[in-house]
Design a protein around this motif. Structure first.
Motif, PDB file in Angstrom:
ATOM      1  N   ILE A 187       0.854  -1.185   0.000  1.00 42.94           N
ATOM      2  CA  ILE A 187       0.000   0.000   0.000  1.00 42.94           C
ATOM      3  C   ILE A 187       0.890   1.235   0.000  1.00 42.94           C
ATOM      4  N   LYS A 188       0.393   2.356  -0.492  1.00 46.24           N
ATOM      5  CA  LYS A 188       1.182   3.580  -0.501  1.00 46.24           C
ATOM      6  C   LYS A 188       1.769   3.823   0.890  1.00 46.24           C
ATOM      7  N   GLY A 189       3.075   4.084   0.928  1.00 51.35           N
ATOM      8  CA  GLY A 189       3.759   4.312   2.194  1.00 51.35           C
ATOM      9  C   GLY A 189       4.424   3.082   2.757  1.00 51.35           C
ATOM     10  N   ALA A 190       4.230   1.911   2.124  1.00 52.47           N
ATOM     11  CA  ALA A 190       4.887   0.696   2.609  1.00 52.47           C
ATOM     12  C   ALA A 190       6.398   0.833   2.458  1.00 52.47           C
ATOM     13  N   LEU A 191       7.126   0.384   3.487  1.00 55.69           N
ATOM     14  CA  LEU A 191       8.591   0.342   3.445  1.00 55.69           C
ATOM     15  C   LEU A 191       8.998  -1.088   3.120  1.00 55.69           C
ATOM     16  N   ALA A 192       9.712  -1.280   2.024  1.00 54.20           N
ATOM     17  CA  ALA A 192      10.077  -2.621   1.587  1.00 54.20           C
ATOM     18  C   ALA A 192      11.557  -2.685   1.242  1.00 54.20           C
ATOM     19  N   ALA A 193      12.107  -3.887   1.338  1.00 57.33           N
ATOM     20  CA  ALA A 193      13.516  -4.098   1.005  1.00 57.33           C
ATOM     21  C   ALA A 193      13.663  -4.320  -0.499  1.00 57.33           C
ATOM     22  N   ALA A 194      14.630  -3.643  -1.085  1.00 62.59           N
ATOM     23  CA  ALA A 194      14.950  -3.883  -2.489  1.00 62.59           C
ATOM     24  C   ALA A 194      15.710  -5.201  -2.603  1.00 62.59           C
ATOM     25  N   ARG A 195      15.786  -5.736  -3.804  1.00 56.36           N
ATOM     26  CA  ARG A 195      16.535  -6.994  -4.015  1.00 56.36           C
ATOM     27  C   ARG A 195      16.854  -7.158  -5.484  1.00 56.36           C
ATOM     28  N   THR A 196      17.731  -8.102  -5.767  1.00 53.50           N
ATOM     29  CA  THR A 196      18.047  -8.427  -7.149  1.00 53.50           C
ATOM     30  C   THR A 196      16.958  -9.344  -7.718  1.00 53.50           C
ATOM     31  N   PRO A 197      16.872  -9.481  -9.064  1.00 53.65           N
ATOM     32  CA  PRO A 197      15.798 -10.259  -9.700  1.00 53.65           C
ATOM     33  C   PRO A 197      15.863 -11.757  -9.384  1.00 53.65           C
ATOM     34  N   ASP A 198      14.736 -12.421  -9.628  1.00 54.15           N
ATOM     35  CA  ASP A 198      14.619 -13.859  -9.352  1.00 54.15           C
ATOM     36  C   ASP A 198      15.651 -14.678 -10.119  1.00 54.15           C
ATOM     37  N   GLU A 199      16.033 -14.222 -11.305  1.00 56.99           N
ATOM     38  CA  GLU A 199      16.961 -14.999 -12.126  1.00 56.99           C
ATOM     39  C   GLU A 199      18.280 -15.257 -11.392  1.00 56.99           C
ATOM     40  N   VAL A 200      18.707 -14.288 -10.586  1.00 54.44           N
ATOM     41  CA  VAL A 200      19.961 -14.440  -9.838  1.00 54.44           C
ATOM     42  C   VAL A 200      19.712 -14.553  -8.340  1.00 54.44           C
ATOM     43  N   ASN A 201      18.441 -14.515  -7.958  1.00 53.94           N
ATOM     44  CA  ASN A 201      18.085 -14.509  -6.535  1.00 53.94           C
ATOM     45  C   ASN A 201      16.765 -15.239  -6.328  1.00 53.94           C
ATOM     46  N   PRO A 202      16.722 -16.542  -6.601  1.00 52.90           N
ATOM     47  CA  PRO A 202      15.463 -17.284  -6.503  1.00 52.90           C
ATOM     48  C   PRO A 202      14.878 -17.334  -5.096  1.00 52.90           C
ATOM     49  N   GLU A 203      15.711 -17.121  -4.078  1.00 59.20           N
ATOM     50  CA  GLU A 203      15.208 -17.141  -2.701  1.00 59.20           C
ATOM     51  C   GLU A 203      14.627 -15.795  -2.278  1.00 59.20           C
ATOM     52  N   LYS A 204      14.688 -14.835  -3.184  1.00 60.58           N
ATOM     53  CA  LYS A 204      14.140 -13.490  -2.917  1.00 60.58           C
ATOM     54  C   LYS A 204      14.774 -12.842  -1.674  1.00 60.58           C
ATOM     55  N   ARG A 205      16.067 -13.056  -1.522  1.00 57.55           N
ATOM     56  CA  ARG A 205      16.781 -12.439  -0.414  1.00 57.55           C
ATOM     57  C   ARG A 205      16.847 -10.922  -0.615  1.00 57.55           C
ATOM     58  N   SER A 206      16.767 -10.199   0.493  1.00 60.07           N
ATOM     59  CA  SER A 206      16.718  -8.737   0.437  1.00 60.07           C
ATOM     60  C   SER A 206      18.110  -8.125   0.459  1.00 60.07           C
ATOM     61  N   SER A 207      18.220  -6.956  -0.151  1.00 65.64           N
ATOM     62  CA  SER A 207      19.447  -6.171  -0.034  1.00 65.64           C
ATOM     63  C   SER A 207      19.713  -5.881   1.437  1.00 65.64           C
ATOM     64  N   GLY A 208      20.983  -5.812   1.803  1.00 66.53           N
ATOM     65  CA  GLY A 208      21.327  -5.517   3.181  1.00 66.53           C
ATOM     66  C   GLY A 208      21.065  -4.087   3.587  1.00 66.53           C
ATOM     67  N   SER A 209      20.863  -3.183   2.615  1.00 65.28           N
ATOM     68  CA  SER A 209      20.655  -1.778   2.981  1.00 65.28           C
ATOM     69  C   SER A 209      19.652  -1.037   2.108  1.00 65.28           C
ATOM     70  N   THR A 249       1.054  -0.585  -5.038  1.00 63.41           N
ATOM     71  CA  THR A 249       1.641  -1.395  -6.118  1.00 63.41           C
ATOM     72  C   THR A 249       1.402  -2.876  -5.810  1.00 63.41           C
ATOM     73  N   PRO A 250       0.168  -3.355  -5.919  1.00 64.45           N
ATOM     74  CA  PRO A 250      -0.139  -4.740  -5.537  1.00 64.45           C
ATOM     75  C   PRO A 250       0.556  -5.791  -6.386  1.00 64.45           C
ATOM     76  N   PHE A 251       1.074  -5.422  -7.567  1.00 65.33           N
ATOM     77  CA  PHE A 251       1.781  -6.403  -8.390  1.00 65.33           C
ATOM     78  C   PHE A 251       3.094  -6.837  -7.741  1.00 65.33           C
ATOM     79  N   LEU A 252       3.529  -6.129  -6.684  1.00 70.11           N
ATOM     80  CA  LEU A 252       4.732  -6.513  -5.950  1.00 70.11           C
ATOM     81  C   LEU A 252       4.442  -7.441  -4.777  1.00 70.11           C
ATOM     82  N   ASP A 253       3.177  -7.618  -4.433  1.00 67.28           N
ATOM     83  CA  ASP A 253       2.831  -8.428  -3.263  1.00 67.28           C
ATOM     84  C   ASP A 253       3.306  -9.867  -3.440  1.00 67.28           C
ATOM     85  N   GLY A 254       3.893 -10.392  -2.367  1.00 67.71           N
ATOM     86  CA  GLY A 254       4.430 -11.745  -2.414  1.00 67.71           C
ATOM     87  C   GLY A 254       5.807 -11.836  -3.041  1.00 67.71           C
ATOM     88  N   GLN A 255       6.364 -10.704  -3.465  1.00 72.58           N
ATOM     89  CA  GLN A 255       7.644 -10.709  -4.153  1.00 72.58           C
ATOM     90  C   GLN A 255       8.756 -10.020  -3.364  1.00 72.58           C
TER      91      GLN A 255
END
Length: 295
Positions: A187-209, A249-255
């Motif tokens: 939802i607008k205002g959500a704070l989320a961790a950035a990450r690299t794409p699934d192709e190189v990050n299938p576990e969806k690990r988050s950036s450290g910063s 941006t609900p298309f990001l949910d679960g990702q």
């Protein structure tokens, strides 16, 4: 005759003194926390102007103001009631305690954003707290902004970065296991961790910063139904209501891992998201950040 004149002057003096303003105010006696709105009721008499000093550096000339304290403390509130050249002042104290939630203040030249960190994403929460305590984010830029999508920062390479240089590849040298939770959506205002794409990050690990704050766009019921089907999830009535009212941006949910939310400063998100930018989505005007905890 002289005695009578003196008596009249004395009486006149009493009349004048009675016309002095009398300052008085009240507020609801309750347990106030940081960011609670405190309403002050002005019950002064014979005044036509007012000056409030809330004890935290803020003032007001509104007759019955509402004030929000950004930090805990025992504040002395001062009201001056004014009529012409005469004034009367009264002071009272108000206790504001620290919030039950972990709040951080993200300061920029475009304004200040207040963010609550979620307790049920403990890995991200602990990591963010550690970085803030080290002043890791101070001086870093919002290096990528997309109107209707998000504003992103946290790349250590952005500190003192030359104008036009490409940013977004930096980090502290580690990633964090994802803590994706269907209870926290974009939802607008959500704070989320950035990450690299699934192709190189299938576990969806988050950036450290690196993190992003959702700007988002308006949605309707049909769009939410479509995103539910696409993401294989079911939105609660509260989540649907928030999406319809605030957008997101609900298309990001679960990702991506959402680990906090903005509680104040949505207009600052708007201001940053709509900045002019270069071909890499970096704002032409640098927007530095400074993050600290709210006691």
């Amino acid at each position: 005759m002289l005695g009578r004149v003196l008596i009249l002057v004395s009486v006149a003096g009493v009349i004048v003194s009675c016309s002095r303003p009398m300052a008085q105010f009240s507020y609801a006696e309750k347990d106030y926390q940081v960011l609670d709105a405190v309403g002050f009721e002005n019950i002064s008499e014979k005044a036509d102007a007012y000056v409030w000093d809330f004890g935290d550096g803020d003032t007001s000339s509104v007759a019955n103001p509402e004030h929000v304290y950004a930090r805990s403390g025992n504040y002395e509130v001062r009201l001056s009631a004014i009529k012409g050249s005469k004034a009367d002042t009264i002071t009272k104290r108000i206790l504001v305690r620290a919030t039950d939630h972990c709040l951080v203040e993200l300061e920029t030249k475009k304004g200040t954003i207040i963010i609550e960190l979620y307790e049920d994403t403990p890995l991200h929460r602990a990591n963010f707290i550690e970085l803030v305590e080290k002043a890791f984010y101070d001086g870093l830029l919002f290096h990528r902004v997309i109107d209707g999508f998000m504003i992103q920062g946290g790349d250590p390479k952005s500190k003192n970065a030359k104008s036009g240089s490409a940013l977004g590849s930096g980090g502290p040298g580690f990633t964090i296991p994802n803590e994706i939770d269907a209870g926290h959506v974009h939802i607008k205002g959500a704070l989320a961790a950035a990450r690299t794409p699934d192709e190189v990050n299938p576990e969806k690990r988050s950036s450290g910063s690196q993190f992003f704050i959702v700007h988002g766009s308006k949605l309707n019921e049909k769009m939410l139904d479509s995103f539910e089907a696409r993401n294989g999830m079911h939105y609660s009535p509260e989540q649907r209501a928030d999406y319809l009212e605030y957008g997101g941006t609900p298309f990001l949910d679960g990702q991506y891992t959402v680990f906090g939310r903005v509680v104040e400063g949505f207009e600052v998100i708007d201001s940053i998201a709509t900045l002019q930018k270069d071909p890499n989505d970096r704002p032409v005007e640098d927007v530095e950040m400074k993050i600290r905890f709210i006691d």
